[in-house]
Design a protein around this motif. Structure first.
Motif, mmCIF file in Angstrom:
data_model
loop_
_atom_site.group_PDB
_atom_site.id
_atom_site.type_symbol
_atom_site.label_atom_id
_atom_site.label_comp_id
_atom_site.label_asym_id
_atom_site.label_seq_id
_atom_site.Cartn_x
_atom_site.Cartn_y
_atom_site.Cartn_z
ATOM 1 N N GLN A 156 0.828 -1.207 0.000
ATOM 2 C CA GLN A 156 0.000 0.000 0.000
ATOM 3 C C GLN A 156 0.863 1.258 0.000
ATOM 4 O O GLN A 156 0.614 2.205 -0.755
ATOM 5 C CB GLN A 156 -0.915 0.004 1.231
ATOM 6 N N VAL A 157 1.889 1.267 0.860
ATOM 7 C CA VAL A 157 2.765 2.435 0.950
ATOM 8 C C VAL A 157 3.534 2.625 -0.347
ATOM 9 O O VAL A 157 3.575 3.734 -0.914
ATOM 10 C CB VAL A 157 3.734 2.309 2.134
ATOM 11 N N LEU A 158 4.151 1.558 -0.842
ATOM 12 C CA LEU A 158 4.993 1.684 -2.033
ATOM 13 C C LEU A 158 4.170 2.027 -3.271
ATOM 14 O O LEU A 158 4.637 2.765 -4.147
ATOM 15 C CB LEU A 158 5.784 0.398 -2.249
ATOM 16 N N SER A 159 2.957 1.512 -3.360
ATOM 17 C CA SER A 159 2.091 1.863 -4.476
ATOM 18 C C SER A 159 1.753 3.344 -4.451
ATOM 19 O O SER A 159 1.713 4.013 -5.505
ATOM 20 C CB SER A 159 0.806 1.028 -4.440
ATOM 21 N N ARG A 190 5.806 -3.603 -10.779
ATOM 22 C CA ARG A 190 4.626 -2.739 -10.879
ATOM 23 C C ARG A 190 4.869 -1.332 -10.349
ATOM 24 O O ARG A 190 4.113 -0.411 -10.657
ATOM 25 C CB ARG A 190 3.437 -3.367 -10.148
ATOM 26 N N TYR A 191 5.931 -1.143 -9.547
ATOM 27 C CA TYR A 191 6.220 0.198 -9.055
ATOM 28 C C TYR A 191 6.946 1.041 -10.099
ATOM 29 O O TYR A 191 6.992 2.262 -9.984
ATOM 30 C CB TYR A 191 7.058 0.140 -7.781
ATOM 31 N N GLY A 192 7.538 0.390 -11.090
ATOM 32 C CA GLY A 192 8.148 1.121 -12.198
ATOM 33 C C GLY A 192 9.434 1.833 -11.851
ATOM 34 O O GLY A 192 9.704 2.915 -12.379
ATOM 35 N N TRP A 193 10.254 1.234 -10.973
ATOM 36 C CA TRP A 193 11.505 1.895 -10.606
ATOM 37 C C TRP A 193 12.673 0.914 -10.534
ATOM 38 O O TRP A 193 12.500 -0.294 -10.508
ATOM 39 C CB TRP A 193 11.356 2.634 -9.291
ATOM 40 N N SER A 194 13.863 1.480 -10.516
ATOM 41 C CA SER A 194 15.086 0.719 -10.301
ATOM 42 C C SER A 194 15.399 0.730 -8.806
ATOM 43 O O SER A 194 14.696 1.375 -8.012
ATOM 44 C CB SER A 194 16.244 1.325 -11.095
ATOM 45 N N LEU A 195 16.460 0.036 -8.425
ATOM 46 C CA LEU A 195 16.781 -0.078 -7.006
ATOM 47 C C LEU A 195 18.295 -0.109 -6.810
ATOM 48 O O LEU A 195 19.004 -0.873 -7.481
ATOM 49 C CB LEU A 195 16.165 -1.363 -6.443
ATOM 50 N N ARG A 196 18.759 0.760 -5.910
ATOM 51 C CA ARG A 196 20.181 0.774 -5.546
ATOM 52 C C ARG A 196 20.295 0.813 -4.028
ATOM 53 O O ARG A 196 19.489 1.458 -3.344
ATOM 54 C CB ARG A 196 20.865 1.999 -6.161
ATOM 55 N N LYS A 213 12.215 6.203 -10.425
ATOM 56 C CA LYS A 213 11.035 5.873 -11.213
ATOM 57 C C LYS A 213 11.325 6.088 -12.695
ATOM 58 O O LYS A 213 11.855 7.131 -13.091
ATOM 59 C CB LYS A 213 9.859 6.744 -10.780
ATOM 60 N N GLY A 214 10.990 5.068 -13.487
ATOM 61 C CA GLY A 214 11.247 5.139 -14.927
ATOM 62 C C GLY A 214 12.437 4.315 -15.352
ATOM 63 O O GLY A 214 12.673 4.151 -16.551
ATOM 64 N N ARG A 215 13.186 3.797 -14.374
ATOM 65 C CA ARG A 215 14.290 2.888 -14.686
ATOM 66 C C ARG A 215 13.876 1.459 -14.329
ATOM 67 O O ARG A 215 12.840 1.238 -13.702
ATOM 68 C CB ARG A 215 15.563 3.291 -13.936
ATOM 69 N N GLU A 216 14.694 0.487 -14.711
ATOM 70 C CA GLU A 216 14.297 -0.909 -14.575
ATOM 71 C C GLU A 216 15.087 -1.623 -13.483
ATOM 72 O O GLU A 216 16.249 -1.292 -13.207
ATOM 73 C CB GLU A 216 14.485 -1.640 -15.904
#
Length: 255
Positions: A156-159, A190-196, A213-216
């Motif tokens: 819920q939070v991340l969405s 589904r959040y549409g973002w990359s992660l570092r 957001k917008g990266r994979e």
């Protein structure tokens, strides 16, 4: 973990961990927030400033989730980032923060639940959270096998974070939770973002996650994200925080 600015009595701890998820607990805890010094979860601004500032631009619209009585929003203002909105679901602490920083009109304070933000889509360039997800998951009995309720709460939070972020926006999370526990929540396509991920602090290291957001996501991260439906078994010799900590629940969980 905590770095109060001024000396005072320690915060009221809940009798049971799940009470960290209840607004009633926070209202009681913050009843004297207007007259007490800031309380900083997972280090003060100076401890992670070198990691945070390169992710920000002076013109960014910044949202701070679960602000509590932290000085983070004010420190951002002093650091040259004036457009900061801070939300918390405790009306008691929001009232106290409005009063404390009434001399800084560009800082906005709203009573709001991070699971249901009352902002339009694409409202912010940056969303920050420091310890909010940790508190919402504090009632979990087994960090290796998060309950369906816990998974839903985080989702819920991340969405909501993804919804209010503009394309190219950044979500930054500061937490006690290492990648083996937290990556599987963040690494959802589904959040549409990359992660570092990186760490900060001396002695015990806290964790600093940046999502663009917008990266994979990478294939490996997506694989970890799939584990949320089939969590791994716990290790034979679980590890626990060794540093002293004013919040008892963090000595027992690693969410």
């Amino acid at each position: 973990m905590a770095s109060p600015r001024t000396a005072g009595s320690p915060p009221e701890l809940p009798e049971r961990n799940f009470q960290y998820c209840q607004v009633q607990y926070w209202d009681r805890r913050y009843k004297d927030a207007a007259d007490s010094g800031p309380y900083e979860w997972f280090g003060d601004f100076a401890s992670f400033r070198a990691l945070l500032e390169p992710e920000l631009c002076p013109e960014d619209r910044i949202l701070v989730l679960g602000c509590g009585n932290s000085a983070l929003s004010y420190e951002l203002f002093l650091g040259g980032f004036p457009n900061v909105t801070s939300v918390d679901y405790s009306p008691v602490v929001v009232t106290a923060m409005r009063a404390r920083y009434a001399h800084v009109p560009s800082l906005r304070w709203e009573t709001m639940d991070a699971r249901a933000l009352d902002f339009p889509r694409d409202s912010f360039d940056v969303v920050l959270e420091k310890g909010t997800l940790d508190a919402l998951l504090a009632g979990e009995r087994d960090p290796w096998n998060v309950s369906s309720e816990g998974i839903h709460t985080v989702d819920q939070v991340l969405s909501e974070v993804s919804r209010v972020l503009v394309p190219g926006g950044r979500f930054i999370s500061m937490t006690s939770a290492g990648p083996h526990f937290r990556t599987r929540h963040y690494a959802q396509s589904r959040y549409g973002w990359s992660l570092r991920h990186t760490t900060y602090g001396s002695g015990f290291h806290f964790h600093f996650y940046v999502m663009h957001k917008g990266r994979e996501l990478t294939v490996a991260q997506l694989g970890l994200g799939a584990q949320i439906l089939s969590p791994p078994s716990p290790p034979a010799s679980p590890c626990f925080l060794q540093d002293s900590d004013n919040e008892d629940f963090l000595n027992a969980i690693h969410l």
